[in-house]
Design a protein around this motif. Structure first.
Motif, PDB file in Angstrom:
ATOM      1  N   SER A  83      40.259  53.582  41.760  1.00  0.00           N
ATOM      2  CA  SER A  83      39.279  53.534  40.669  1.00  0.00           C
ATOM      3  C   SER A  83      37.859  53.591  41.210  1.00  0.00           C
ATOM      4  CB  SER A  83      39.470  52.262  39.840  1.00  0.00           C
ATOM      5  OG  SER A  83      40.750  52.223  39.244  1.00  0.00           O
ATOM      6  N   ALA A  84      37.626  52.892  42.316  1.00  0.00           N
ATOM      7  CA  ALA A  84      36.302  52.920  42.930  1.00  0.00           C
ATOM      8  C   ALA A  84      35.969  54.308  43.448  1.00  0.00           C
ATOM      9  CB  ALA A  84      36.232  51.894  44.058  1.00  0.00           C
ATOM     10  N   GLU A  85      36.921  54.965  44.051  1.00  0.00           N
ATOM     11  CA  GLU A  85      36.688  56.309  44.585  1.00  0.00           C
ATOM     12  C   GLU A  85      36.519  57.334  43.471  1.00  0.00           C
ATOM     13  OE1 GLU A  85      39.155  55.880  48.804  1.00  0.00           O
ATOM     14  OE2 GLU A  85      40.164  56.673  47.031  1.00  0.00           O
TER      15      GLU A  85
ATOM     16  N   GLY B  26      35.713  56.626  40.205  1.00  0.00           N
ATOM     17  CA  GLY B  26      34.673  56.281  39.262  1.00  0.00           C
ATOM     18  C   GLY B  26      35.156  56.047  37.848  1.00  0.00           C
ATOM     19  N   SER B  27      36.471  56.011  37.655  1.00  0.00           N
ATOM     20  CA  SER B  27      37.014  55.730  36.325  1.00  0.00           C
ATOM     21  C   SER B  27      38.474  55.333  36.447  1.00  0.00           C
ATOM     22  CB  SER B  27      36.894  56.946  35.400  1.00  0.00           C
ATOM     23  OG  SER B  27      37.870  57.925  35.693  1.00  0.00           O
TER      24      SER B  27
ATOM     25  N   GLU C 286      40.763  58.609  35.731  1.00  0.00           N
ATOM     26  CA  GLU C 286      40.997  59.526  36.851  1.00  0.00           C
ATOM     27  C   GLU C 286      41.882  58.876  37.898  1.00  0.00           C
ATOM     28  OE1 GLU C 286      40.971  62.838  39.284  1.00  0.00           O
ATOM     29  OE2 GLU C 286      40.526  62.566  37.157  1.00  0.00           O
TER      30      GLU C 286
ATOM     31  N   PHE D 160      34.159  45.180  39.208  1.00  0.00           N
ATOM     32  CA  PHE D 160      33.510  46.295  38.511  1.00  0.00           C
ATOM     33  C   PHE D 160      32.637  45.788  37.374  1.00  0.00           C
ATOM     34  CE2 PHE D 160      37.363  48.670  39.997  1.00  0.00           C
ATOM     35  CZ  PHE D 160      36.710  49.673  40.710  1.00  0.00           C
TER      36      PHE D 160
ATOM     37  N   ARG E 157      31.860  47.125  33.824  1.00  0.00           N
ATOM     38  CA  ARG E 157      32.481  48.090  32.919  1.00  0.00           C
ATOM     39  C   ARG E 157      31.590  48.333  31.712  1.00  0.00           C
ATOM     40  NH1 ARG E 157      36.018  44.600  35.177  1.00  0.00           N
ATOM     41  NH2 ARG E 157      38.146  45.228  35.716  1.00  0.00           N
TER      42      ARG E 157
ATOM     43  N   SER F 109      30.807  54.110  31.819  1.00  0.00           N
ATOM     44  CA  SER F 109      30.753  54.085  33.283  1.00  0.00           C
ATOM     45  C   SER F 109      31.539  52.924  33.854  1.00  0.00           C
ATOM     46  CB  SER F 109      29.293  54.015  33.757  1.00  0.00           C
ATOM     47  OG  SER F 109      28.715  52.777  33.396  1.00  0.00           O
ATOM     48  N   LEU F 110      31.858  53.085  35.122  1.00  0.00           N
ATOM     49  CA  LEU F 110      32.555  52.054  35.887  1.00  0.00           C
ATOM     50  C   LEU F 110      31.853  51.983  37.233  1.00  0.00           C
ATOM     51  CD1 LEU F 110      35.171  50.218  35.815  1.00  0.00           C
ATOM     52  CD2 LEU F 110      36.275  52.054  37.105  1.00  0.00           C
ATOM     53  N   THR F 111      31.141  50.888  37.480  1.00  0.00           N
ATOM     54  CA  THR F 111      30.392  50.763  38.723  1.00  0.00           C
ATOM     55  C   THR F 111      30.795  49.493  39.453  1.00  0.00           C
ATOM     56  OG1 THR F 111      28.568  49.662  37.570  1.00  0.00           O
ATOM     57  CG2 THR F 111      28.408  52.049  37.852  1.00  0.00           C
TER      58      THR F 111
ATOM     59  N   GLU G 254      31.717  46.229  46.080  1.00  0.00           N
ATOM     60  CA  GLU G 254      31.340  47.108  47.187  1.00  0.00           C
ATOM     61  C   GLU G 254      31.780  46.516  48.520  1.00  0.00           C
ATOM     62  OE1 GLU G 254      27.174  47.715  46.855  1.00  0.00           O
ATOM     63  OE2 GLU G 254      27.337  49.122  45.169  1.00  0.00           O
TER      64      GLU G 254
END
Length: 307
Positions: free
Chosen positions: A13-15, A17-18, A21, A49, A51, A55-57, A63
């Protein structure tokens, strides 16, 4: 809670971005990925994250955890895959990306011998003319040339990545054969659009003496595929520029000829790319070694050279 699967969902999910995906790459539903990440956050006692509907950051903690967890996860997955190999032999699904025509002409013919050597490996080969995010998209290896290495990826060289000008004998007989790069401006060009940028890249020719010259063909047409451009050249419609792997079948049969045979475009190296990790899965290691071996044995490293 299956902690390993939860960490895998977090890393993907981090790679990506959602969650959607990541779910596509993992073969899960977005809801299942989100649930696994939420379970991991509950287990760790931190939010990984931020949320929103769009977006998902990663949070600061996310990190930090990604930096420490991603490499260890892949090493552990590789160790498990190697341990689970069939009677000590390489086994498992081998996901590889390669160009459509390149794969058909030069890699697919090697499949029978590869499977005879490693019958427990199941090829999952993707034929697509695009640059993939090898690690983020879950590929074991990718074969191609003319693009930069992503972080965490290494490569072994297979052959030079050269491009050459081609035209049919009938076109050259009718319109004359250019004797220097300057004479290209009088000829119809079958140009190829870059799949990455959607534009025609202004390539520079070079010769054995190191001289350089621009390719100044008249833009008769713009196509999105090198195989299509070769077909247009076979129809006597102009001069095109394609990579040596695409050119070779036509040069060998004599249906197309090199234009300005002392000149070519150098786009770097064709390589096989794979993850940079000490404990590489056996299925990936033997595949990389096999492809390098076959390119040398068949002389493709020399045949792909335009010099």
């Amino acid at each position: 809670m299956d902690t390993l699967n939860c960490i895998d969902c977090f890393v993907r999910s981090a790679e990506a971005g959602s969650f959607a995906e990541a779910a596509r790459r993992l073969g899960l539903t977005p809801a299942a990925v989100g649930k696994n990440v939420a379970s991991l956050e509950a287990r760790l006692g931190v939010r990984l994250f931020q949320r929103s509907t769009r977006s998902l950051t990663l949070t600061e903690a996310g990190e930090r955890f990604l930096l420490e967890a991603a490499g260890g996860l892949r090493s552990l997955q590789a160790a498990m895959a190697n341990l689970a190999s069939a009677q000590g032999q390489p086994a498992g699904v081998l996901k590889v990306s390669m160009g459509l025509a390149f794969g058909r002409y030069y890699i697919l013919p090697l499949l029978e011998e590869f499977l005879q050597r490693y019958p427990a490996v199941q090829p999952d080969w993707h034929f697509d003319n695009r640059v993939v995010e090898l690690i983020a998209e879950g590929f074991d290896a990718a074969i191609g040339g003319g693009f930069d290495l992503s972080p965490g990826v290494v490569a072994r060289e297979l052959a030079p990545a050269h491009r050459v000008l081609l035209a049919s004998p009938a076109y050259l007989a009718q319109h004359g054969e250019p004797r220097s790069p300057a004479e290209l401006s009088a000829h119809a060009g079958i140009l190829i659009r870059s799949p990455q940028t959607g534009r025609v890249r202004p390539w520079m020719l070079r010769n054995r003496e190191g001289q350089q010259a621009a390719i100044d063909l008249q833009a008769r047409m713009i196509l999105g595929d090198p195989e299509a451009s070769c077909q247009a050249a076979l129809m006597n419609l102009g001069i095109t520029l394609v990579s040596m792997p695409h050119a070779l079948p036509h040069l060998d049969s004599g249906t197309l000829r090199r234009v300005l045979p002392d000149w070519y475009v150098d786009t770097g190296i064709i390589s096989i790319h794979f993850a940079a990790q000490k404990l590489l899965p056996q299925k990936t290691r033997v595949f990389v070694d096999f492809i390098v071996e076959q390119f040398r044995a068949q002389g493709l490293d020399k045949r792909f050279s335009a010099i």
